[in-house]
Design an enzyme around this catalytic site. Structure first.
Site, mmCIF file in Angstrom:
data_model
loop_
_atom_site.group_PDB
_atom_site.id
_atom_site.type_symbol
_atom_site.label_atom_id
_atom_site.label_comp_id
_atom_site.label_asym_id
_atom_site.label_seq_id
_atom_site.Cartn_x
_atom_site.Cartn_y
_atom_site.Cartn_z
ATOM 1 N N TRP A 128 -0.368 -4.120 2.026
ATOM 2 C CA TRP A 128 -1.748 -4.536 2.294
ATOM 3 C C TRP A 128 -1.994 -5.733 1.401
ATOM 4 O O TRP A 128 -1.957 -5.630 0.177
ATOM 5 C CB TRP A 128 -2.719 -3.398 1.988
ATOM 6 C CG TRP A 128 -4.143 -3.681 2.327
ATOM 7 C CD1 TRP A 128 -4.672 -4.003 3.538
ATOM 8 C CD2 TRP A 128 -5.266 -3.624 1.426
ATOM 9 N NE1 TRP A 128 -6.023 -4.154 3.452
ATOM 10 C CE2 TRP A 128 -6.421 -3.928 2.165
ATOM 11 C CE3 TRP A 128 -5.398 -3.354 0.062
ATOM 12 C CZ2 TRP A 128 -7.687 -3.967 1.603
ATOM 13 C CZ3 TRP A 128 -6.659 -3.382 -0.502
ATOM 14 C CH2 TRP A 128 -7.790 -3.684 0.256
ATOM 15 N N CYS A 185 0.796 -1.198 0.000
ATOM 16 C CA CYS A 185 0.000 0.000 0.000
ATOM 17 C C CYS A 185 0.850 1.278 0.000
ATOM 18 O O CYS A 185 0.414 2.294 -0.485
ATOM 19 C CB CYS A 185 -0.901 -0.023 1.215
ATOM 20 S SG CYS A 185 -2.190 1.179 1.219
ATOM 21 N N HIS A 215 -40.680 -4.866 2.514
ATOM 22 C CA HIS A 215 -40.260 -5.741 1.427
ATOM 23 C C HIS A 215 -39.075 -6.622 1.816
ATOM 24 O O HIS A 215 -38.305 -7.043 0.958
ATOM 25 C CB HIS A 215 -39.928 -4.897 0.189
ATOM 26 C CG HIS A 215 -41.087 -4.132 -0.330
ATOM 27 N ND1 HIS A 215 -42.062 -4.691 -1.113
ATOM 28 C CD2 HIS A 215 -41.455 -2.837 -0.136
ATOM 29 C CE1 HIS A 215 -42.972 -3.789 -1.416
ATOM 30 N NE2 HIS A 215 -42.627 -2.649 -0.825
ATOM 31 N N ARG A 245 -2.829 4.775 5.484
ATOM 32 C CA ARG A 245 -3.374 4.104 4.309
ATOM 33 C C ARG A 245 -3.801 2.670 4.606
ATOM 34 O O ARG A 245 -4.485 2.046 3.804
ATOM 35 C CB ARG A 245 -2.341 4.112 3.176
ATOM 36 C CG ARG A 245 -2.007 5.500 2.681
ATOM 37 C CD ARG A 245 -0.731 5.503 1.871
ATOM 38 N NE ARG A 245 -0.877 4.831 0.588
ATOM 39 C CZ ARG A 245 -1.089 5.451 -0.561
ATOM 40 N NH1 ARG A 245 -1.212 6.760 -0.587
ATOM 41 N NH2 ARG A 245 -1.173 4.786 -1.677
ATOM 42 N N ASN A 280 3.569 -1.491 -5.460
ATOM 43 C CA ASN A 280 2.157 -1.269 -5.165
ATOM 44 C C ASN A 280 1.351 -1.702 -6.380
ATOM 45 O O ASN A 280 1.760 -1.460 -7.515
ATOM 46 C CB ASN A 280 1.860 0.208 -4.896
ATOM 47 C CG ASN A 280 2.223 0.611 -3.485
ATOM 48 O OD1 ASN A 280 2.647 -0.198 -2.690
ATOM 49 N ND2 ASN A 280 2.048 1.896 -3.186
ATOM 50 N N GLY A 281 0.174 -2.273 -6.144
ATOM 51 C CA GLY A 281 -0.684 -2.661 -7.256
ATOM 52 C C GLY A 281 -0.775 -4.164 -7.397
ATOM 53 O O GLY A 281 -0.490 -4.920 -6.456
ATOM 54 N N LYS A 297 -6.687 3.158 2.997
ATOM 55 C CA LYS A 297 -7.223 4.484 2.721
ATOM 56 C C LYS A 297 -7.384 4.739 1.233
ATOM 57 O O LYS A 297 -8.430 5.171 0.776
ATOM 58 C CB LYS A 297 -6.301 5.552 3.339
ATOM 59 C CG LYS A 297 -6.780 6.985 3.129
ATOM 60 C CD LYS A 297 -8.114 7.223 3.817
ATOM 61 C CE LYS A 297 -8.598 8.648 3.665
ATOM 62 N NZ LYS A 297 -9.965 8.808 4.177
ATOM 63 N N GLU A 312 -24.434 5.254 4.166
ATOM 64 C CA GLU A 312 -23.145 5.740 4.647
ATOM 65 C C GLU A 312 -22.973 5.434 6.135
ATOM 66 O O GLU A 312 -21.889 5.033 6.582
ATOM 67 C CB GLU A 312 -23.026 7.245 4.388
ATOM 68 C CG GLU A 312 -21.778 7.903 4.914
ATOM 69 C CD GLU A 312 -20.493 7.402 4.275
ATOM 70 O OE1 GLU A 312 -19.418 7.712 4.816
ATOM 71 O OE2 GLU A 312 -20.555 6.685 3.256
ATOM 72 N N GLU A 349 -17.335 -0.714 9.043
ATOM 73 C CA GLU A 349 -15.915 -0.698 8.713
ATOM 74 C C GLU A 349 -15.020 -0.394 9.898
ATOM 75 O O GLU A 349 -13.851 -0.800 9.899
ATOM 76 C CB GLU A 349 -15.621 0.265 7.553
ATOM 77 C CG GLU A 349 -15.782 1.731 7.824
ATOM 78 C CD GLU A 349 -15.501 2.578 6.581
ATOM 79 O OE1 GLU A 349 -14.811 2.098 5.666
ATOM 80 O OE2 GLU A 349 -15.991 3.719 6.528
ATOM 81 N N LYS A 385 -20.026 3.134 7.759
ATOM 82 C CA LYS A 385 -19.113 3.598 8.809
ATOM 83 C C LYS A 385 -19.112 2.626 9.986
ATOM 84 O O LYS A 385 -18.060 2.281 10.525
ATOM 85 C CB LYS A 385 -19.545 4.990 9.298
ATOM 86 C CG LYS A 385 -19.239 6.111 8.335
ATOM 87 C CD LYS A 385 -17.758 6.406 8.283
ATOM 88 C CE LYS A 385 -17.416 7.243 7.084
ATOM 89 N NZ LYS A 385 -17.426 6.520 5.807
#
Length: 612
Positions: free
Chosen positions: A74, A2, A508, A27, A98-99, A607, A485, A492, A489
């Site tokens: 990460w 990361c 429903h 991050r 990274n990636g 992040k 949202e 996470e 929050k």
């Protein structure tokens, strides 16, 4: 992924690399490592867990060197173990990455056939072996890397060093962010300029496909083998203000920074109760021709886009669609002439959103369609800002906590400013309405400050969530995305399973989940949906659900048995989503703290999501 830091200097840079990694801790990561070239040897230390573990190992081993690379990982391939941590070594080559290398298995099979032995489960190790193998046919590290890059498929940023080149750092950018920090007699690389701000404020922002060679005195950037010029940009040193200060966590600090962040964001566009004449003036011709809007985003930014859809259609009568970037990029959406494509991203480097943008631009060009692209972003130097026709910056300042707070609310403020501008250009909104909304925008920071005064009451409510395993968030209209949202929050950072629903959807399906162990969070501004929302609340209570209500102070909703109410200062219905973000952020924060989770760096998350 990361975080990457690297450098070449005359002095020992081990402390610089460690400090850079610390500044990238926000991050998210699971392991860290460092490699230095010294006396013709690669000196490497790697540790699972925090950068502090790596720092202690480097101190104990007394590692020093003037050329080195470092990394926080990460996991994308392989579990968090020391063997899987970067840097990876092959012979005398060390690599950080990274990636994702998408074709790593194919490359690994070929390399194993050549006799290379793999010591990790990562995709990155193939790069080290490929460079090592390429050096058999050339003494130049730069040329070896140039041979390897065409073999790689995916998104990656690379830092590469070799013992035979003790004054040379090679770096590559392809789909993953990377900057060069320009010093005096020393040069550095990083995946985020924040890591290098203590030592330089001068940066070169690499573009897609760039390969760069750094020495102490020189920086050379190549594209397709040709030397190119990339400008050096000087960054305002104030962006380095990223300490927690008096706050226990970055997230709490950033929640409390929202009044100022919103004020900053709207100030760039407003002059009194009117839009400034120069605000997005360069985009007016494009705005005049658009017939519809397509918003592309991920995560929290996607929720901001959902709210903007209501605003576009309600306020200025422009059709708007919103899609998750990771889905949009893998289907074949119809590109319609005269569409404004808005990409929303805090970092401006979100991999799926960037890929969707680039694919849309290519397909529109191939069909000779007239489209306009725009970035809503918090980083002026990001790929997304550079690659869109227009951009509107959210002036939130650095956001360190993984859970987005001030980036989200400033995105909403920026989107409202954009909508007002387009409405004026297209003459589809009354000036009286513009004036009223702008007045409310100026008032919003004060309303948020007043809402923050309810923090003790929200802390008290959060104590009732600590032992819960599930939660529902309900809202109607523009509060439905805030319910999503709020659920995001809570899940996470506290790891409580939470779901957001449109309150009208209760019958429903979700109503089947409601019992006396299910907390239900209600978002209740004073708008034309309030009476219907009150009926939904009755439905929940009839099934034994316990209500936690954030309600307008004039809503008439009061505390009673199994109904806990925090009254929110009144705000216009159109801007209520910005204000109602605050209590759900605080609720999630306090629940997470009480449950003892890592608030700023929740498990398994990062992040800046620069891979799929």
């Amino acid at each position: 992924m990361c975080g990457i830091v690297g450098g070449v200097a005359e002095r020992n840079i081990s402390n610089i690399l460690i400090e850079g990694l610390k500044r990238l801790e926000y991050r998210g990561y699971d392991s860290a490592g460092l490699a230095l070239i010294n006396g013709g040897h690669v000196l490497r230390e790697r540790r699972v867990g925090k950068v502090a573990n790596l720092e202690q190992a480097v101190i104990e081993a007394e590692l020093t060197g003037s050329l080195g690379i470092a990394h926080t990982r990460w996991a994308t391939h392989g579990k968090p173990t020391e063997n899987n941590a970067h840097p990876h070594i092959s012979g005398n080559v060390a690599v950080v990455h990274n990636g994702i290398i998408e074709n790593f298995q194919e490359l690994k099979d070929d390399l194993e056939a050549l006799g290379y032995v793999f010591t990790s489960q990562t995709d990155t190790e193939v790069v080290a072996h490929l460079v090592n193998d390429a050096l058999k046919s050339t003494p130049s590290l730069l040329e070896a890397v140039k041979q390897v890059v065409p073999q790689l498929k995916g998104a990656y940023a690379l830092g590469i060093i070799h013992t035979d080149h003790p004054d040379e750092l090679i770096t590559v950018r392809e789909g993953s962010p990377l900057v060069i920090g320009v010093g005096i007699g020393e040069n550095f690389i990083s995946s985020d300029q924040l890591a290098l701000l203590p030592i330089t404020n001068r940066f070169i922002y690499l573009e897609e496909g760039d390969i760069a060679r750094l020495t102490r005195e020189t920086i050379e950037v190549f594209v397709d083998g040709q030397l190119v010029n990339r400008p050096v940009k000087e960054l305002d040193a104030t962006v380095s203000n990223a300490s927690k200060g008096e706050y226990k966590h970055y997230m709490l600090k950033e929640i409390y920074e929202q009044p100022e962040a919103i004020q900053q964001t709207i100030s760039q566009a407003l002059n009194g109760n009117a839009l400034r004449e120069d605000f997005l003036a360069q985009a007016e011709q494009d705005f005049a021709s658009i017939q519809q809007v397509q918003i592309i985003a991920c995560g929290t930014s996607y929720h901001a886009g959902m709210i903007a859809k209501y605003w576009f259609e309600q306020l200025i009568d422009v059709p708007c669609q919103v899609e998750i970037a990771s889905e949009y990029r893998y289907r074949t959406p119809v590109i319609v002439n005269n569409t404004l494509y808005i990409c929303i991203s805090q970092s401006g480097e979100t991999a799926d959103t960037l890929a969707a943008l680039r694919d849309t631009q290519k397909r529109a060009a191939a069909k000779a369609l007239n489209i306009c692209t725009m970035a809503i972003c918090n980083v002026a130097t990001s790929s997304m800002v550079r690659e869109t026709h227009h951009s509107l910056l959210t002036l939130a300042g650095p956001e360190i906590g993984v859970a987005s707070t001030k980036a989200f609310t400033t995105q909403l403020a920026a989107l409202m400013l954009l909508i007002l501008k387009i409405g004026q250009v297209k003459q589809s909104i009354a000036e009286k309405t513009v004036t009223e909304i702008i007045a409310e925008l100026w008032h919003t920071p004060k309303v948020i400050l007043d809402t923050l005064q309810h923090n003790p009451a929200i802390l008290h409510l959060s104590e009732l969530f600590v032992e819960k395993n599930h939660c529902l968030f309900l809202g109607r209209g523009t509060q439905f995305p805030i319910a999503l949202e709020g659920a995001l929050k809570l899940k996470e950072i506290s790891y409580i399973h939470a779901e957001g629903y449109a309150a009208g959807e209760l019958k429903h399906g979700p109503l089947a989940l409601v019992d006396n162990e299910m907390p239900v969070v209600i978002l209740a501004p004073k708008d034309d949906m309030l009476d219907k929302l009150k009926s939904n609340m009755e439905e929940v209570q009839a099934r034994g659900g316990e209500l936690f209500v954030f309600a307008d102070e004039h809503s008439g909703i009061k505390t009673k048995e199994r109904q806990h109410v925090v009254h929110i200062p009144s705000i216009s219905a159109v801007l209520a989503p910005i204000v109602y973000s605050i209590p759900v952020q605080l609720l999630s924060y306090h629940v997470a703290v009480l449950r003892g989770t890592d608030v700023d760096q929740p498990r398994n998350l990062a992040k800046s999501v620069t891979v799929e």
